[in-house]
Design a protein around this motif. Structure first.
Motif, PDB file in Angstrom:
ATOM      1  N   ALA A   1     -13.173 -32.837   4.014  1.00 50.39           N
ATOM      2  CA  ALA A   1     -14.620 -33.459   3.772  1.00 50.39           C
ATOM      3  C   ALA A   1     -13.972 -34.845   2.901  1.00 50.39           C
ATOM      4  O   ALA A   1     -13.160 -34.523   1.985  1.00 50.39           O
ATOM      5  CB  ALA A   1     -15.377 -32.720   3.062  1.00 50.39           C
ATOM      6  N   TRP A   2     -14.443 -35.701   3.022  1.00 49.77           N
ATOM      7  CA  TRP A   2     -14.116 -36.991   2.283  1.00 49.77           C
ATOM      8  C   TRP A   2     -15.454 -37.537   1.502  1.00 49.77           C
ATOM      9  O   TRP A   2     -16.376 -37.783   1.962  1.00 49.77           O
ATOM     10  CB  TRP A   2     -13.846 -38.304   3.271  1.00 49.77           C
ATOM     11  CG  TRP A   2     -12.381 -37.947   4.016  1.00 49.77           C
ATOM     12  CD1 TRP A   2     -11.235 -38.293   3.492  1.00 49.77           C
ATOM     13  CD2 TRP A   2     -12.342 -37.137   5.142  1.00 49.77           C
ATOM     14  NE1 TRP A   2     -10.316 -38.148   4.544  1.00 49.77           N
ATOM     15  CE2 TRP A   2     -10.917 -37.265   5.464  1.00 49.77           C
ATOM     16  CE3 TRP A   2     -12.896 -36.429   6.077  1.00 49.77           C
ATOM     17  CZ2 TRP A   2     -10.326 -36.581   6.489  1.00 49.77           C
ATOM     18  CZ3 TRP A   2     -12.586 -35.842   7.326  1.00 49.77           C
ATOM     19  CH2 TRP A   2     -11.139 -35.996   7.567  1.00 49.77           C
ATOM     20  N   PRO A   3     -15.288 -38.058   0.282  1.00 48.60           N
ATOM     21  CA  PRO A   3     -16.390 -38.593  -0.637  1.00 48.60           C
ATOM     22  C   PRO A   3     -16.655 -39.967  -0.179  1.00 48.60           C
ATOM     23  O   PRO A   3     -15.371 -40.437   0.131  1.00 48.60           O
ATOM     24  CB  PRO A   3     -15.797 -38.354  -1.977  1.00 48.60           C
ATOM     25  CG  PRO A   3     -14.309 -38.096  -1.658  1.00 48.60           C
ATOM     26  CD  PRO A   3     -14.032 -37.559  -0.551  1.00 48.60           C
TER      27      PRO A   3
ATOM     28  N   ASN B   1     -11.705 -47.271  -0.459  1.00 48.08           N
ATOM     29  CA  ASN B   1     -11.023 -47.998   0.650  1.00 48.08           C
ATOM     30  C   ASN B   1     -11.865 -49.147   1.055  1.00 48.08           C
ATOM     31  O   ASN B   1     -12.937 -48.823   1.818  1.00 48.08           O
ATOM     32  CB  ASN B   1     -10.479 -46.953   1.896  1.00 48.08           C
ATOM     33  CG  ASN B   1      -9.658 -47.658   2.939  1.00 48.08           C
ATOM     34  OD1 ASN B   1      -9.740 -49.072   2.916  1.00 48.08           O
ATOM     35  ND2 ASN B   1      -9.254 -46.912   3.891  1.00 48.08           N
TER      36      ASN B   1
ATOM     37  N   LEU C   1     -11.463 -40.052  12.436  1.00 49.65           N
ATOM     38  CA  LEU C   1     -11.116 -40.953  11.665  1.00 49.65           C
ATOM     39  C   LEU C   1      -9.610 -41.472  11.741  1.00 49.65           C
ATOM     40  O   LEU C   1      -8.963 -40.443  12.360  1.00 49.65           O
ATOM     41  CB  LEU C   1     -11.135 -40.261  10.227  1.00 49.65           C
ATOM     42  CG  LEU C   1     -12.577 -39.945   9.480  1.00 49.65           C
ATOM     43  CD1 LEU C   1     -12.383 -39.423   8.229  1.00 49.65           C
ATOM     44  CD2 LEU C   1     -13.574 -40.914   9.685  1.00 49.65           C
ATOM     45  N   LEU C   2      -9.086 -42.522  11.230  1.00 51.57           N
ATOM     46  CA  LEU C   2      -7.659 -42.815  11.663  1.00 51.57           C
ATOM     47  C   LEU C   2      -6.930 -41.604  10.774  1.00 51.57           C
ATOM     48  O   LEU C   2      -6.955 -41.375   9.769  1.00 51.57           O
ATOM     49  CB  LEU C   2      -7.372 -44.120  11.021  1.00 51.57           C
ATOM     50  CG  LEU C   2      -8.136 -45.287  11.307  1.00 51.57           C
ATOM     51  CD1 LEU C   2      -7.698 -46.567  10.929  1.00 51.57           C
ATOM     52  CD2 LEU C   2      -8.139 -45.359  12.890  1.00 51.57           C
ATOM     53  N   GLY C   3      -6.145 -41.243  11.998  1.00 51.46           N
ATOM     54  CA  GLY C   3      -5.061 -40.151  11.444  1.00 51.46           C
ATOM     55  C   GLY C   3      -5.749 -38.677  11.644  1.00 51.46           C
ATOM     56  O   GLY C   3      -5.099 -37.708  11.508  1.00 51.46           O
ATOM     57  N   PHE C   4      -6.951 -38.850  12.052  1.00 49.90           N
ATOM     58  CA  PHE C   4      -7.664 -37.455  12.405  1.00 49.90           C
ATOM     59  C   PHE C   4      -8.742 -37.707  13.585  1.00 49.90           C
ATOM     60  O   PHE C   4      -9.832 -37.406  13.462  1.00 49.90           O
ATOM     61  CB  PHE C   4      -8.812 -37.225  11.266  1.00 49.90           C
ATOM     62  CG  PHE C   4      -7.954 -36.710  10.057  1.00 49.90           C
ATOM     63  CD1 PHE C   4      -7.623 -35.570   9.527  1.00 49.90           C
ATOM     64  CD2 PHE C   4      -7.551 -37.752   8.981  1.00 49.90           C
ATOM     65  CE1 PHE C   4      -6.793 -35.175   8.430  1.00 49.90           C
ATOM     66  CE2 PHE C   4      -6.924 -37.494   7.860  1.00 49.90           C
ATOM     67  CZ  PHE C   4      -6.505 -36.088   7.549  1.00 49.90           C
TER      68      PHE C   4
ATOM     69  N   LYS D   1     -18.103 -44.333  12.852  1.00 50.17           N
ATOM     70  CA  LYS D   1     -16.915 -44.786  13.596  1.00 50.17           C
ATOM     71  C   LYS D   1     -16.132 -45.366  12.236  1.00 50.17           C
ATOM     72  O   LYS D   1     -16.955 -45.798  11.059  1.00 50.17           O
ATOM     73  CB  LYS D   1     -16.956 -46.187  14.229  1.00 50.17           C
ATOM     74  CG  LYS D   1     -15.674 -46.594  14.857  1.00 50.17           C
ATOM     75  CD  LYS D   1     -16.002 -47.902  15.905  1.00 50.17           C
ATOM     76  CE  LYS D   1     -14.653 -48.128  16.412  1.00 50.17           C
ATOM     77  NZ  LYS D   1     -15.051 -49.059  17.324  1.00 50.17           N
ATOM     78  N   GLN D   2     -14.834 -45.413  12.048  1.00 50.16           N
ATOM     79  CA  GLN D   2     -13.920 -46.032  10.899  1.00 50.16           C
ATOM     80  C   GLN D   2     -13.374 -47.367  11.327  1.00 50.16           C
ATOM     81  O   GLN D   2     -12.792 -47.175  12.514  1.00 50.16           O
ATOM     82  CB  GLN D   2     -12.862 -45.137  10.605  1.00 50.16           C
ATOM     83  CG  GLN D   2     -12.278 -45.802   9.288  1.00 50.16           C
ATOM     84  CD  GLN D   2     -11.325 -44.694   8.910  1.00 50.16           C
ATOM     85  OE1 GLN D   2     -10.705 -43.945   9.198  1.00 50.16           O
ATOM     86  NE2 GLN D   2     -11.152 -45.061   7.297  1.00 50.16           N
TER      87      GLN D   2
ATOM     88  N   ALA E   1     -11.210 -50.276   5.452  1.00 49.63           N
ATOM     89  CA  ALA E   1     -11.326 -49.425   6.494  1.00 49.63           C
ATOM     90  C   ALA E   1     -12.696 -48.632   6.289  1.00 49.63           C
ATOM     91  O   ALA E   1     -12.770 -47.332   6.306  1.00 49.63           O
ATOM     92  CB  ALA E   1     -10.182 -48.425   7.031  1.00 49.63           C
TER      93      ALA E   1
ATOM     94  N   TRP F   1     -20.679 -36.708   0.668  1.00 50.83           N
ATOM     95  CA  TRP F   1     -19.677 -36.040   1.520  1.00 50.83           C
ATOM     96  C   TRP F   1     -19.678 -36.405   3.018  1.00 50.83           C
ATOM     97  O   TRP F   1     -20.989 -35.769   3.720  1.00 50.83           O
ATOM     98  CB  TRP F   1     -19.753 -34.695   1.005  1.00 50.83           C
ATOM     99  CG  TRP F   1     -19.269 -34.616  -0.311  1.00 50.83           C
ATOM    100  CD1 TRP F   1     -19.783 -34.519  -1.442  1.00 50.83           C
ATOM    101  CD2 TRP F   1     -17.605 -34.535  -0.993  1.00 50.83           C
ATOM    102  NE1 TRP F   1     -19.222 -34.555  -2.515  1.00 50.83           N
ATOM    103  CE2 TRP F   1     -17.982 -34.415  -2.055  1.00 50.83           C
ATOM    104  CE3 TRP F   1     -16.440 -34.799  -0.247  1.00 50.83           C
ATOM    105  CZ2 TRP F   1     -16.798 -34.462  -3.085  1.00 50.83           C
ATOM    106  CZ3 TRP F   1     -15.378 -34.545  -1.127  1.00 50.83           C
ATOM    107  CH2 TRP F   1     -15.496 -34.330  -2.657  1.00 50.83           C
TER     108      TRP F   1
ATOM    109  N   ILE G   1     -14.528 -44.841   2.005  1.00 44.14           N
ATOM    110  CA  ILE G   1     -14.028 -43.545   1.502  1.00 44.14           C
ATOM    111  C   ILE G   1     -13.465 -43.828   0.232  1.00 44.14           C
ATOM    112  O   ILE G   1     -12.732 -44.655  -0.236  1.00 44.14           O
ATOM    113  CB  ILE G   1     -12.875 -43.138   2.650  1.00 44.14           C
ATOM    114  CG1 ILE G   1     -13.609 -42.879   3.847  1.00 44.14           C
ATOM    115  CG2 ILE G   1     -12.261 -41.866   2.195  1.00 44.14           C
ATOM    116  CD1 ILE G   1     -12.723 -42.451   4.939  1.00 44.14           C
TER     117      ILE G   1
ATOM    118  N   ILE H   1     -11.450 -51.293  11.037  1.00 40.87           N
ATOM    119  CA  ILE H   1     -10.632 -51.678  10.293  1.00 40.87           C
ATOM    120  C   ILE H   1     -10.702 -53.270  10.039  1.00 40.87           C
ATOM    121  O   ILE H   1     -11.099 -54.070  11.059  1.00 40.87           O
ATOM    122  CB  ILE H   1      -9.126 -51.802  10.764  1.00 40.87           C
ATOM    123  CG1 ILE H   1      -8.463 -50.399  11.044  1.00 40.87           C
ATOM    124  CG2 ILE H   1      -7.878 -52.419   9.954  1.00 40.87           C
ATOM    125  CD1 ILE H   1      -7.163 -50.013  11.452  1.00 40.87           C
TER     126      ILE H   1
END
Lengths: 145, 68
Positions: A57-59, A101, A25-28, A116-117, A104, A47, A87, A119
């Protein structure tokens, strides 16, 4: 296999449950392997749980539930994904201030187990689109009545 | 950092198949064209950073705060 150290307790999974995000993910970018598990049997939320670092973990939720005409732009090949998620972010203890979001989104191919994330540069979508403005309004009118 | 001076319509080649062209300047703004293969993503840095920040912030959502 079992993932421990998550905010959901222990999470059981199989090799065939693992989604591969080549770019993270962006930044990860170090987060490349994920599980996708439902928030509850009846919830629209899921999740996206990282395997390398189980505390992450991201919802996520299908953005079309909140923005019916939501579209990801044509620069992304339709055969690259079967599902689209946004997200969700919720400040601690303030669920009505939750946002999604939209600029993205996460695209996922359920058959190939890829994600994939992306933009969406050509759109005017927001990073923090409020999820529950309608609920907040109805709460206010209930309080007023 | 490599610094190059370009005139209007002159370009720079980066790696294999990425071309950056200076199209127009106006005051403190420059219009830049980018030709790149589809596999190369191109983004404004401030948008990219905003999304990174949002991902950082959303990584810690409490499951109890999801309303349903």
């Amino acid at each position: 296999m079992i993932l421990s150290g998550t905010r959901f307790g222990e999470v059981q999974y199989n090799q065939s449950d693992i989604f591969y995000f080549k770019e993270g993910l962006l930044g990860f970018s170090q987060c490349q392997h994920f599980l996708l598990h439902p928030h509850s049997e009846t919830s629209v939320f899921k999740w996206l749980q990282n395997i390398e670092e189980p505390s992450l973990a991201w919802p996520i939720v299908n953005p079309c539930i909140y923005v019916p005409d939501y579209q990801i732009d044509s620069s992304i090949d339709k055969d690259k994904y079967t599902e689209v998620f946004g997200i969700v972010n919720i400040p601690t203890g303030r669920p009505l201030e939750g946002t999604i979001n939209l600029i993205a989104p996460i695209i996922i191919d359920l058959k190939k187990l890829l994600g994939k994330q992306v933009i969406l540069e050509t759109t005017n979508y927001q990073v923090k689109y409020p999820l529950f403005d309608d609920l907040k309004k109805s709460n206010h009118s209930n309080n007023a009545a | 950092m490599l610094v190059l001076t370009r005139k209007i319509n002159q370009s720079i080649i980066v790696g294999n198949g990425v071309e950056i062209i200076l199209l127009e300047t106006k005051g403190d703004q420059a219009r830049i064209g980018i030709k790149a293969p589809r596999s190369v993503t191109v983004h404004r840095k401030e948008v990219y950073e905003q999304i990174e920040l949002e991902n950082h912030s959303a990584r810690n959502v409490n499951p109890l705060d999801l309303p349903f």
